[in-house]
Design a protein around this motif. Structure first.
Motif, PDB file in Angstrom:
ATOM      1  N   VAL A  60      41.446  30.188  72.594  1.00  0.00           N
ATOM      2  CA  VAL A  60      42.194  30.992  71.624  1.00  0.00           C
ATOM      3  C   VAL A  60      41.483  32.327  71.429  1.00  0.00           C
ATOM      4  N   PRO A  61      42.178  33.326  70.924  1.00  0.00           N
ATOM      5  CA  PRO A  61      41.502  34.604  70.653  1.00  0.00           C
ATOM      6  C   PRO A  61      40.385  34.422  69.626  1.00  0.00           C
ATOM      7  N   PRO A  62      39.208  34.965  69.915  1.00  0.00           N
ATOM      8  CA  PRO A  62      38.108  34.832  68.962  1.00  0.00           C
ATOM      9  C   PRO A  62      38.246  35.832  67.818  1.00  0.00           C
ATOM     10  N   GLU A  83      51.257  28.285  76.225  1.00  0.00           N
ATOM     11  CA  GLU A  83      51.067  28.646  74.819  1.00  0.00           C
ATOM     12  C   GLU A  83      50.655  30.107  74.706  1.00  0.00           C
ATOM     13  N   HIS A  84      49.774  30.552  75.593  1.00  0.00           N
ATOM     14  CA  HIS A  84      49.375  31.962  75.593  1.00  0.00           C
ATOM     15  C   HIS A  84      50.592  32.860  75.808  1.00  0.00           C
ATOM     16  N   HIS A  85      51.430  32.516  76.770  1.00  0.00           N
ATOM     17  CA  HIS A  85      52.610  33.334  77.066  1.00  0.00           C
ATOM     18  C   HIS A  85      53.571  33.356  75.884  1.00  0.00           C
ATOM     19  N   TRP A  86      53.774  32.200  75.268  1.00  0.00           N
ATOM     20  CA  TRP A  86      54.705  32.121  74.143  1.00  0.00           C
ATOM     21  C   TRP A  86      54.170  32.895  72.943  1.00  0.00           C
ATOM     22  N   ALA A 100      52.684  36.633  79.982  1.00  0.00           N
ATOM     23  CA  ALA A 100      53.013  36.112  81.303  1.00  0.00           C
ATOM     24  C   ALA A 100      52.874  37.224  82.342  1.00  0.00           C
ATOM     25  N   PRO A 101      52.260  36.927  83.477  1.00  0.00           N
ATOM     26  CA  PRO A 101      52.030  37.962  84.481  1.00  0.00           C
ATOM     27  C   PRO A 101      53.297  38.413  85.187  1.00  0.00           C
ATOM     28  N   VAL A 107      59.638  29.793  78.059  1.00  0.00           N
ATOM     29  CA  VAL A 107      58.974  28.609  77.530  1.00  0.00           C
ATOM     30  C   VAL A 107      59.286  28.570  76.053  1.00  0.00           C
ATOM     31  N   LEU A 108      59.897  27.504  75.633  1.00  0.00           N
ATOM     32  CA  LEU A 108      60.271  27.374  74.234  1.00  0.00           C
ATOM     33  C   LEU A 108      59.172  26.645  73.479  1.00  0.00           C
ATOM     34  N   ALA A 109      58.996  26.989  72.233  1.00  0.00           N
ATOM     35  CA  ALA A 109      57.943  26.373  71.424  1.00  0.00           C
ATOM     36  C   ALA A 109      58.138  24.870  71.313  1.00  0.00           C
TER      37      ALA A 109
END
Length: 121
Positions: A60-62, A83-86, A100-101, A107-109
């Motif tokens: 996760v982001p610090p 999860e990162h992309h969403w 997303a690259p 991607v749905l939650a």
């Protein structure tokens, strides 16, 4: 072949997996892989997937971020690329989530919990 290049190569090279989309993961064993960008959505039988060795996931982001007057901090944990992309496309996203690259599909939650459970870590 000159093998001196191999001797100078980095000793700790990690193999990276990019996707298991469309794979039947029953009886699949992933060992010692970098899974930070691996896409799991669209795979079947993920509950039977086995991870062995030090598989690396994204974190996760610090740090602490401020949303209006409240601090936002994430519990240190391993996360999936989905999860990162969403989270990166959410209007209230904090910096540090990876978008997303390319066209990886929506991607749905609601789909994330069935594909990943903290109990399997």
């Amino acid at each position: 072949m000159d093998e001196s290049l191999l001797k100078r190569a980095k000793k700790e090279v990690r193999v990276r997996m990019d996707s298991v989309r469309g794979v039947d993961a029953a009886h699949l064993v992933l060992a010692d892989l970098d899974l930070t960008g691996c896409l799991f959505s669209g795979a079947f039988h993920l509950d039977q997937l086995r991870l062995e060795g030090p598989c690396t996931f994204a974190g996760v982001p610090p740090g602490t971020y401020w949303r209006r007057w409240r601090p936002v901090r994430f519990t240190p944990r391993r996360t999936l690329a989905e999860e990162h992309h969403w989270r990166a496309i959410q209007p209230t996203a904090v910096p540090g989530w990876t978008a997303a690259p390319g066209p990886v599909g929506p991607v749905l939650a609601g789909w994330l919990p069935p594909c990943w459970s903290p109990s399997c870590c």
